[in-house]
Design a protein around this motif. Structure first.
Motif, short mmCIF file in Angstrom:
data_model
loop_
_atom_site.label_atom_id
_atom_site.label_comp_id
_atom_site.label_asym_id
_atom_site.label_seq_id
_atom_site.Cartn_x
_atom_site.Cartn_y
_atom_site.Cartn_z
N ASN A 1 -3.70 1.37 -3.37
CA ASN A 1 -3.46 -0.07 -3.39
C ASN A 1 -3.38 -0.52 -4.84
OD1 ASN A 1 -3.29 -2.79 -2.89
ND2 ASN A 1 -5.24 -2.93 -1.82
N PRO A 2 -2.34 -0.11 -5.53
CA PRO A 2 -2.28 -0.37 -6.97
C PRO A 2 -2.23 -1.85 -7.35
CG PRO A 2 -0.18 0.43 -6.17
CD PRO A 2 -1.16 0.60 -5.04
N ARG A 3 -1.70 -2.67 -6.45
CA ARG A 3 -1.63 -4.10 -6.75
C ARG A 3 -2.87 -4.85 -6.28
NH1 ARG A 3 4.65 -5.56 -5.02
NH2 ARG A 3 5.67 -4.05 -6.38
N ARG A 4 -3.84 -4.08 -5.73
CA ARG A 4 -5.08 -4.66 -5.24
C ARG A 4 -4.83 -5.75 -4.20
NH1 ARG A 4 -9.52 -3.48 -7.91
NH2 ARG A 4 -10.49 -5.43 -7.30
N THR A 5 -3.84 -5.51 -3.37
CA THR A 5 -3.53 -6.45 -2.31
C THR A 5 -4.63 -6.44 -1.27
OG1 THR A 5 -1.15 -6.09 -2.61
CG2 THR A 5 -1.86 -7.08 -0.52
N ALA A 6 -5.24 -7.58 -1.04
CA ALA A 6 -6.34 -7.68 -0.07
C ALA A 6 -7.35 -6.57 -0.30
CB ALA A 6 -5.79 -7.63 1.36
N LEU B 1 0.84 -1.19 0.00
CA LEU B 1 0.00 0.00 0.00
C LEU B 1 0.88 1.25 0.00
CD1 LEU B 1 -1.84 -2.32 1.07
CD2 LEU B 1 -3.07 -0.57 2.35
N GLN B 2 0.39 2.32 -0.56
CA GLN B 2 1.16 3.55 -0.70
C GLN B 2 0.40 4.71 -0.06
OE1 GLN B 2 1.72 3.84 -4.92
NE2 GLN B 2 3.00 1.99 -5.02
N ASP C 1 -12.76 4.68 -2.01
CA ASP C 1 -13.28 4.60 -3.37
C ASP C 1 -12.72 3.31 -3.96
OD1 ASP C 1 -13.89 4.78 -6.04
OD2 ASP C 1 -13.40 6.90 -6.20
N ASN C 2 -13.53 2.28 -3.94
CA ASN C 2 -13.04 0.98 -4.39
C ASN C 2 -12.80 0.93 -5.90
OD1 ASN C 2 -12.98 -0.04 -1.79
ND2 ASN C 2 -15.03 -0.93 -1.92
N THR C 3 -13.39 1.86 -6.62
CA THR C 3 -13.11 1.90 -8.06
C THR C 3 -11.69 2.39 -8.33
OG1 THR C 3 -13.91 4.17 -8.35
CG2 THR C 3 -15.53 2.39 -8.53
N LYS C 4 -11.14 3.11 -7.34
CA LYS C 4 -9.78 3.61 -7.46
C LYS C 4 -8.81 2.87 -6.54
CE LYS C 4 -11.26 8.28 -8.72
NZ LYS C 4 -11.20 9.72 -8.38
#
Length: 120
Positions: A23-28, A3-4, A72-75
């Motif tokens: 969370n660019p890698r969509r980790t968890a 996460l960043q 914002d889960n879309t982002k």
């Protein structure tokens, strides 16, 4: 680092900041996310958390009414809006993804911190 966290800075008491946790890698990515902070010489403390769908939030008493967590889960991004900042909010702020979609005490995936400094 999965996460960043970003958005920290130097502000004056009473000012606002918005922190972002990407969370660019969509980790968890389907799990709850929490914000934590650690001031110099102090232990890390919980600040706020939000469930996966955003319907459930939790705050430490010292920030209630001043901080708002959202996502914002879309982002794939979680935000921490911090208003009426106080010098005692000065700390490095971290975000972390939980092991569950609901808010819990188990956070596995952490980001690097972002410094927030509030001058009086």
């Amino acid at each position: 680092v999965q996460l960043q966290a970003s958005g920290g800075g130097l502000v004056q008491a009473g000012d606002s900041l918005r922190l972002s946790c990407a969370n660019p890698r969509r980790t968890a990515s389907n799990n709850a996310v929490g914000w934590f902070r650690q001031a110099p010489g102090k232990e890390r403390e919980f600040v706020a958390a939000i469930s996966w769908r955003g319907g459930d939030t939790k705050y430490v008493d010292s920030v209630k009414g001043r901080f708002t967590i959202s996502r914002d889960n879309t982002k794939n991004t979680v935000y921490l809006q911090m208003n009426n900042l106080k010098p005692e909010d000065t700390a490095v702020y971290y975000c972390a993804a939980s092991l569950t979609p609901t808010i819990s005490d188990n956070y596995r995936y952490w980001g690097q911190g972002t410094q927030v400094t509030v001058s009086s």
